[in-house]
Design a protein around this motif. Structure first.
Motif, PDB file in Angstrom:
ATOM      1  N   ILE A  56       0.827  -1.206   0.000  1.00 47.00           N
ATOM      2  CA  ILE A  56       0.000   0.000   0.000  1.00 47.00           C
ATOM      3  C   ILE A  56       0.862   1.256   0.000  1.00 47.00           C
ATOM      4  O   ILE A  56       0.633   2.192  -0.772  1.00 47.00           O
ATOM      5  CB  ILE A  56      -0.938   0.003   1.229  1.00 47.00           C
ATOM      6  CG1 ILE A  56      -1.885  -1.201   1.165  1.00 47.00           C
ATOM      7  CG2 ILE A  56      -1.712   1.293   1.307  1.00 47.00           C
ATOM      8  CD1 ILE A  56      -2.794  -1.333   2.370  1.00 47.00           C
ATOM      9  N   THR A  83       1.211   4.634  -7.599  1.00 50.15           N
ATOM     10  CA  THR A  83       0.156   5.583  -7.932  1.00 50.15           C
ATOM     11  C   THR A  83      -0.427   6.269  -6.697  1.00 50.15           C
ATOM     12  O   THR A  83      -0.426   7.486  -6.579  1.00 50.15           O
ATOM     13  CB  THR A  83      -0.995   4.871  -8.672  1.00 50.15           C
ATOM     14  OG1 THR A  83      -0.419   3.972  -9.618  1.00 50.15           O
ATOM     15  CG2 THR A  83      -1.872   5.887  -9.375  1.00 50.15           C
ATOM     16  N   TYR A  84      -0.918   5.446  -5.759  1.00 43.10           N
ATOM     17  CA  TYR A  84      -1.630   6.028  -4.621  1.00 43.10           C
ATOM     18  C   TYR A  84      -0.815   6.041  -3.323  1.00 43.10           C
ATOM     19  O   TYR A  84      -1.270   6.522  -2.310  1.00 43.10           O
ATOM     20  CB  TYR A  84      -2.934   5.242  -4.372  1.00 43.10           C
ATOM     21  CG  TYR A  84      -3.838   5.238  -5.573  1.00 43.10           C
ATOM     22  CD1 TYR A  84      -4.460   6.418  -5.992  1.00 43.10           C
ATOM     23  CD2 TYR A  84      -4.066   4.068  -6.292  1.00 43.10           C
ATOM     24  CE1 TYR A  84      -5.292   6.426  -7.096  1.00 43.10           C
ATOM     25  CE2 TYR A  84      -4.898   4.055  -7.394  1.00 43.10           C
ATOM     26  CZ  TYR A  84      -5.510   5.231  -7.802  1.00 43.10           C
ATOM     27  OH  TYR A  84      -6.334   5.243  -8.894  1.00 43.10           O
ATOM     28  N   GLY A  85       0.405   5.497  -3.364  1.00 41.66           N
ATOM     29  CA  GLY A  85       1.187   5.369  -2.138  1.00 41.66           C
ATOM     30  C   GLY A  85       1.763   6.703  -1.682  1.00 41.66           C
ATOM     31  O   GLY A  85       2.096   7.560  -2.501  1.00 41.66           O
ATOM     32  N   PRO A  86       1.911   6.870  -0.389  1.00 41.16           N
ATOM     33  CA  PRO A  86       2.431   8.133   0.159  1.00 41.16           C
ATOM     34  C   PRO A  86       3.932   8.314  -0.049  1.00 41.16           C
ATOM     35  O   PRO A  86       4.406   9.438  -0.045  1.00 41.16           O
ATOM     36  CB  PRO A  86       2.111   8.024   1.650  1.00 41.16           C
ATOM     37  CG  PRO A  86       2.033   6.561   1.918  1.00 41.16           C
ATOM     38  CD  PRO A  86       1.523   5.928   0.664  1.00 41.16           C
ATOM     39  N   TYR A 134       4.806   9.942  -3.306  1.00 43.67           N
ATOM     40  CA  TYR A 134       4.286  11.312  -3.237  1.00 43.67           C
ATOM     41  C   TYR A 134       5.216  12.196  -2.413  1.00 43.67           C
ATOM     42  O   TYR A 134       5.581  13.298  -2.829  1.00 43.67           O
ATOM     43  CB  TYR A 134       2.874  11.298  -2.636  1.00 43.67           C
ATOM     44  CG  TYR A 134       2.344  12.685  -2.373  1.00 43.67           C
ATOM     45  CD1 TYR A 134       1.852  13.484  -3.424  1.00 43.67           C
ATOM     46  CD2 TYR A 134       2.346  13.220  -1.082  1.00 43.67           C
ATOM     47  CE1 TYR A 134       1.386  14.762  -3.186  1.00 43.67           C
ATOM     48  CE2 TYR A 134       1.877  14.498  -0.845  1.00 43.67           C
ATOM     49  CZ  TYR A 134       1.403  15.269  -1.895  1.00 43.67           C
ATOM     50  OH  TYR A 134       0.948  16.542  -1.665  1.00 43.67           O
ATOM     51  N   PHE A 140      -8.144   5.939  -2.763  1.00 43.10           N
ATOM     52  CA  PHE A 140      -7.660   6.003  -4.145  1.00 43.10           C
ATOM     53  C   PHE A 140      -7.768   7.413  -4.663  1.00 43.10           C
ATOM     54  O   PHE A 140      -8.697   7.773  -5.381  1.00 43.10           O
ATOM     55  CB  PHE A 140      -8.458   5.029  -5.019  1.00 43.10           C
ATOM     56  CG  PHE A 140      -8.291   3.619  -4.560  1.00 43.10           C
ATOM     57  CD1 PHE A 140      -7.111   2.931  -4.815  1.00 43.10           C
ATOM     58  CD2 PHE A 140      -9.293   2.972  -3.842  1.00 43.10           C
ATOM     59  CE1 PHE A 140      -6.941   1.626  -4.373  1.00 43.10           C
ATOM     60  CE2 PHE A 140      -9.136   1.672  -3.407  1.00 43.10           C
ATOM     61  CZ  PHE A 140      -7.946   0.994  -3.673  1.00 43.10           C
ATOM     62  N   THR A 141      -6.825   8.227  -4.226  1.00 40.41           N
ATOM     63  CA  THR A 141      -6.844   9.608  -4.672  1.00 40.41           C
ATOM     64  C   THR A 141      -5.426  10.152  -4.692  1.00 40.41           C
ATOM     65  O   THR A 141      -4.567   9.688  -3.955  1.00 40.41           O
ATOM     66  CB  THR A 141      -7.744  10.471  -3.739  1.00 40.41           C
ATOM     67  OG1 THR A 141      -7.643  11.820  -4.129  1.00 40.41           O
ATOM     68  CG2 THR A 141      -7.307  10.357  -2.289  1.00 40.41           C
ATOM     69  N   ILE A 142      -5.212  11.090  -5.577  1.00 38.89           N
ATOM     70  CA  ILE A 142      -3.898  11.727  -5.650  1.00 38.89           C
ATOM     71  C   ILE A 142      -4.119  13.221  -5.444  1.00 38.89           C
ATOM     72  O   ILE A 142      -5.003  13.793  -6.108  1.00 38.89           O
ATOM     73  CB  ILE A 142      -3.263  11.512  -7.049  1.00 38.89           C
ATOM     74  CG1 ILE A 142      -3.242  10.009  -7.359  1.00 38.89           C
ATOM     75  CG2 ILE A 142      -1.866  12.105  -7.113  1.00 38.89           C
ATOM     76  CD1 ILE A 142      -2.850   9.689  -8.791  1.00 38.89           C
ATOM     77  N   PRO A 147      -2.234  11.596  -1.918  1.00 38.94           N
ATOM     78  CA  PRO A 147      -2.773  10.732  -0.859  1.00 38.94           C
ATOM     79  C   PRO A 147      -3.277  11.559   0.323  1.00 38.94           C
ATOM     80  O   PRO A 147      -2.746  12.628   0.608  1.00 38.94           O
ATOM     81  CB  PRO A 147      -1.583   9.874  -0.429  1.00 38.94           C
ATOM     82  CG  PRO A 147      -0.476  10.186  -1.331  1.00 38.94           C
ATOM     83  CD  PRO A 147      -0.799  11.379  -2.140  1.00 38.94           C
ATOM     84  N   TRP A 197      -8.260  -2.158  -0.832  1.00 38.21           N
ATOM     85  CA  TRP A 197      -7.238  -1.828   0.163  1.00 38.21           C
ATOM     86  C   TRP A 197      -7.824  -1.616   1.550  1.00 38.21           C
ATOM     87  O   TRP A 197      -7.208  -1.937   2.556  1.00 38.21           O
ATOM     88  CB  TRP A 197      -6.485  -0.568  -0.261  1.00 38.21           C
ATOM     89  CG  TRP A 197      -5.487  -0.843  -1.336  1.00 38.21           C
ATOM     90  CD1 TRP A 197      -5.357  -1.996  -2.045  1.00 38.21           C
ATOM     91  CD2 TRP A 197      -4.492   0.049  -1.796  1.00 38.21           C
ATOM     92  NE1 TRP A 197      -4.346  -1.885  -2.938  1.00 38.21           N
ATOM     93  CE2 TRP A 197      -3.786  -0.624  -2.809  1.00 38.21           C
ATOM     94  CE3 TRP A 197      -4.126   1.344  -1.479  1.00 38.21           C
ATOM     95  CZ2 TRP A 197      -2.735  -0.040  -3.482  1.00 38.21           C
ATOM     96  CZ3 TRP A 197      -3.077   1.936  -2.155  1.00 38.21           C
ATOM     97  CH2 TRP A 197      -2.387   1.245  -3.152  1.00 38.21           C
TER      98      TRP A 197
END
Ligand SMILES: Nc1ncnc2c1ncn2[C@@H]1O[C@H](COP(=O)(O)OP(=O)(O)O)[C@@H](O)[C@H]1O
Ligand SMILES: [Mg+2]
Lengths: 364, 285, 284
Positions: B119, B124-127, B130, C38-40, C42, C248
């Motif tokens: 996760i 794509t969605y992982g912290p 980012y 599921f967002t950007i 996070p 998830w």
């Protein structure tokens, strides 16, 4: 305590030619002892001399390398501890930390199949003797050193053992408690009347408690006797130096025949002996206890005072005689100061002569 | 009690262990030997060992295992050590709280750690990507997959090294430090000449036990990369599993298991010989 | 001093951040609604909290579903297997063996043997264990896994308890033998109660290790309770494989359920852990 009909309590312990080795190290060397029924027998010796080892052999906690041990006439070499009917008080007491005092004392009765009522009455009986009735519900860690010691004694005595073994049980107590515990132990042993083997490195403790003392050094029994004998006629230099406080004075010198009488000659002085006879001239060590050196006005050995230690009932003087320093015990108080010159005399019948080669007593 | 009685009673107490040991350790090793020397047709043969020499995947697995092992030890030991020294030097009130916090990951199942990593390291969605402001395909890249596994594994076992070394540091008697300060030693000298020698035995014990944990690594590879991409995260334990339960070649997998055991045996023996760890642990005088 | 402490505090906070962040992220993912998962960019602090990842009406036991509640049958297996293998490893094998090794069989080789048993990587033994458990007809059963798990619980218990036993004074046991206890009652009535902290650590660590175990369960079980003995780590792998791309929330929720017991037990045992691991070489 009711000990009628208990045969075990009269037991005699015989240690016969016992040797104990740990690997190649000889901890006990051909030890022979007879411990009579009801006796308060003290094993005395410096740390590491093998006292604990001997006690553990009697208890059955260690294997005998050579020799035999008899308890109450029965050879016990191959009898496990639980079947020897001995009781032991360990130096650190070894109480069961998770049991309360009552259960600590009662366990041995439980495993021996006593009834609940019998256990209760015996535990409270022994608790009364040892003055621990009001702590029966406490855990060992809540007790003071003195209380723990009493619990350990109670645990050992509750089932009327044949032999009662104690390994320096007083050494963890503070000085005042220790002296109290001594007289208590002595009277307790008389009351219960059990054959007792008590281990200590403290000679004054041994003198205070024992009916018989065995002196042990490096695994060898040096002398066995009652306290009086050991104090007045130590058979060798080791025992002479070990027993008595302050320690016996030791002065190297020679025994010389001087016409018809004998003379002790040291580097710094010589003493005419009137009533003492010897076979040969020897290199010797003269042993003389502090209380057997007296101060005299004239016709004595010249000495200088190094130190004065007034104790009240007695006064200790450290004096210098040529190259040796001696301790003198004077009864009462005396006004003397370091640096003063005095004269001293030895009490002839108290002088002990040890052969310097064999270290054995020459006087007969 | 004489020696024979002592041994007899000891053996009775140890009997459950001994029986279990015979059935679940000795017998398995016997089975491994038996299968290792058996060919596909069931005959006695050295073919499995001959195949090892010509097996490029085994070769990759061994290299990867070495990479994984050395990387893990280096990361875990240094980070655990540093964390322990930091917490030990810290004199604030939160000392015990930090100790508990830094210890928590050790208790978590590798499978949950794998899940966390999936996760958190999701491109794509992982912290993580980012926060780093990058777009790295951590588990899908030849170069990054193994380091990611090493990191995930380290996250769990750094606390182990930390915990043991910290306890060791705490157990150095205060008087040593007081004596050092009276002798006028600097902070660094104190560390070099007092602290380090005092905790040396504990560091070696931590190292040995840490190795055990690292050698168990399998779950992370199985869940996170399944050995990939390519064969880049095939480690020996994973390869054994693959050969046995995907290709169903029990004989060859047994030979690989034996190889694994021999390697570990040599490693442990070397540690025991080269260090005094047995003495420190009190299992040898 | 003050300055140094402030600096160390910052470092400790950084370390703590690394230790806690993955846990934090898993927990909040479990509590997030899908739109915040599921967002950007996070979402670091969820605005809406939901428990629907743990349970929604209509979730059935025994299915790898989108909510963690479905893991119940796996949890039952895990609990029973972990508990049994921990207790057997501690009481039936570990404690008596450790006692024997510290009191009666004081030989380096025995201690080395225990170390060796602890060192064996699971992967090296999967084949023989698979063969043995198959022969015993215990594939996919509680006993199959329990017997195999003892291969790590028993050596660890032995190892841990050796340290604890060698710490208690021998004279207490000697007093017991003079008081008339046999070697066996001395063990059960005297020695064992004196190492209760060690027993607790042993039970807890064994439980955690068995609870977390994966590879043996993977090979030796294939269905959940009541038809089989699959444990909860396998529920998670199934979940990961089947639902990888979209569930998830449920996955994280199941992760929380799996890690919660071991974290709680682990913190509880923390006090004695180091002493146990290092066989008493380090005392806290
Ligand atoms: N289990 C043992 N193994 C090896 N040596 C021992 C053992 N027990 C005692 N010793 C040695 O035997 C000697 C006598 O010990 P001990 O009987 O305890 O002396 P004491 O009680 O008079 O102080 C000591 O030198 C000691 O080191
Ligand atoms: Mg002693």
């Amino acid at each position: 305590m009711d000990n009628g009909g208990s045969e075990g309590i009269m037991s005699e312990v015989i240690v016969e030619n016992v040797t104990k080795k740990f690997g190649n190290f000889v901890a006990l060397d051909n030890v022979n002892l007879t411990i009579k029924p009801k006796e308060f027998f003290v094993l005395l010796g410096p740390s590491g001399s093998g006292k604990t080892t001997l006690l553990r052999l009697i208890a059955g906690l260690e294997d005998i390398t050579e020799g035999s041990i008899y308890i109450g006439g029965k050879k016990v070499n191959d009898v496990p501890p639980k079947d020897r009917n001995v009781a032991m008080v360990f130096q650190n007491y070894a109480l069961y930390p998770h049991f309360n005092v009552f259960d600590n004392i009662a366990l041995t009765l439980k495993v021996r199949g006593y009834s609940k009522d019998a256990i209760k009455s015996r535990v409270s009986e022994i608790a009364k003797i040892l003055h621990i009735e009001d702590i029966l519900n406490k855990k060992p860690r809540e007790l003071s050193g003195g209380q723990q010691q009493r619990v350990a004694l109670a645990r050992a005595l509750v089932r009327e053992p044949s032999v009662f073994l104690l390994d320096e049980p007083l050494s963890n107590l503070d000085a005042k408690l220790r002296v109290e515990a001594r007289s208590f132990l002595r009277s307790l042993q008389k009351e219960v009347g059990v054959t007792t083997v008590f281990v200590t490195h403290d000679q004054s403790e041994a003198m205070a408690l024992a009916t018989t003392i065995a002196v042990l050094d490096k695994g060898i029994i040096k002398q066995v006797g009652d306290p009086y004998e050991l104090y007045t006629k130590p058979k060798d230099i080791f025992t002479a130096g070990f027993i008595g406080s302050p320690a016996m004075n030791m002065i190297p010198g020679k025994l010389v025949k001087d016409g018809s009488s004998w003379r002790f000659v040291s580097e710094d002085f010589s003493v005419q002996l009137i009533n003492t006879e010897f076979e040969n001239e020897y290199d010797v060590i003269l042993g003389i206890r502090p209380e057997h050196i007296t101060l005299v006005k004239d016709d004595g050995i010249n000495a200088k005072i190094n130190n004065v230690e007034p104790m009240g009932a007695v006064t200790y003087l450290d004096i210098q005689v040529g190259s040796v320093e001696l301790t003198v015990q004077y009864t009462g108080l005396i006004k003397l100061e370091a640096g003063m010159e005095i004269k001293v005399k030895f009490v002839e019948e108290k002088m002990l002569f040890y052969d310097r080669k064999t270290e054995k007593l020459l006087n007969v | 009690m004489n020696r024979n009685q002592v041994i007899k009673i000891g053996l009775v107490f140890a009997a459950p262990l001994i029986i279990y040991f015979l059935i679940f350790f000795i017998y398995p090793i016997y089975l491994l030997f038996k299968y290792s020397f058996t060919s596909a047709s069931g005959a006695f043969s050295f073919i499995n060992f001959e195949n090892m020499i010509r097996d490029p995947i085994l070769y990759d697995s061994l290299i990867n295992t070495l990479y994984y092992f050395i990387g893990s030890v280096a990361v875990q030991f240094s980070a655990g050590f540093i964390a322990a020294v930091i917490l030990n030097s810290y004199t604030g009130r939160l000392k015990n709280a930090f100790r508990s916090i830094l210890y928590i990951p050790l208790t978590i199942s590798p499978i949950v750690i794998a899940l966390m990593w999936l996760i958190i390291f999701n491109p794509t969605y992982g912290p993580v990507d980012y926060m780093l402001d990058m777009n790295l395909n951590w588990l899908g890249s030849m170069n990054l997959a193994m380091p990611t596994i090493i990191l995930a594994n380290a996250w769990e076992y750094i606390p182990f090294v930390f915990l043991i070394i910290y306890a060791g540091l705490q157990s150095v008697p205060k008087q040593y430090y007081e004596a050092a300060s009276i002798d006028g030693m600097s902070r660094f000298q104190t560390f070099r000449y007092i602290t380090l020698p005092s905790i040396r035995p504990i560091m070696i014990i931590a190292f040995l036990l840490n190795s055990i944990g690292i050698l168990q690594g399998f779950t992370l590879v199985y869940v996170l990369t399944n050995g990939g991409p390519g064969f880049s995260t095939y480690i020996l334990s994973f390869y054994i599993y693959k050969v046995a339960f995907t290709y169903f070649n029990l004989n060859y997998a047994s030979a690989l298991s034996l190889l694994f055991l021999v390697i570990i045996g040599i490693y442990v023996y070397a540690i025991l010989k080269l260090s005094s760890v047995e003495k420190y642990l009190g299992i040898k005088k | 001093m003050k300055k140094l402490d402030a600096f160390l505090l910052i470092l400790l906070i950084i370390f703590s951040f690394f230790a806690l962040f993955p846990i934090y992220w898993t927990v909040i993912t479990a509590l997030k609604v899908n739109s915040e998962i599921f967002t950007i960019p996070p979402v670091f602090f969820p605005t809406k909290i939901t428990f629907s990842n743990f349970y929604t009406p209509g979730t059935t036991f025994g299915e790898v579903s989108q909510t963690a509640f479905g893991s119940f049958p796996w949890l039952i297996n895990s609990t029973i297997i972990a508990l049994a293998s921990s207790l057997i490893g501690t009481f039936v094998i570990g404690a008596p063996a450790a006692y024997a090794l510290t009191r009666y069989l004081k030989n380096v080789w025995f201690a080395r043997l225990i170390l060796f048993m602890m060192m064996i990587p699971e992967a090296a033994f999967i084949i023989p264990f698979y063969v043995i458990i198959t022969k015993l007809n215990m594939i996919n059963t509680w006993w199959g896994l329990i017997l195999v798990y003892i291969s790590f619980t028993a050596p660890l218990s032995t190892w841990l308890l050796m340290g604890f036993f060698s710490d208690i004074p021998k004279s207490v046991e000697e007093a017991a033998s003079i008081d008339g206890l046999s070697a066996f009652s001395t063990f059960y009535k005297i020695a064992l109660p004196m190492v209760i902290p060690g027993i607790m650590v042993s039970i807890i660590l064994n439980f955690i290790n068995a609870w977390n175990e994966f590879i043996y369960a993977l090979v030796l079980t294939y269905t959940p309770f009541p038809t089989g003995a699959q444990t909860v780590p396998l529920y998670l792998t199934d979940f990961i494989v089947i639902e990888k791309s979209f569930a998830w929330g449920g996955l994280a929720a199941a992760g929380v359920i799996v890690m919660l017991p071991s974290i709680i037990l682990g913190i509880y045992a923390q006090k004695y852990l180091v002493k146990g691991w290092t066989m008493g070489a380090v005392k806290e």
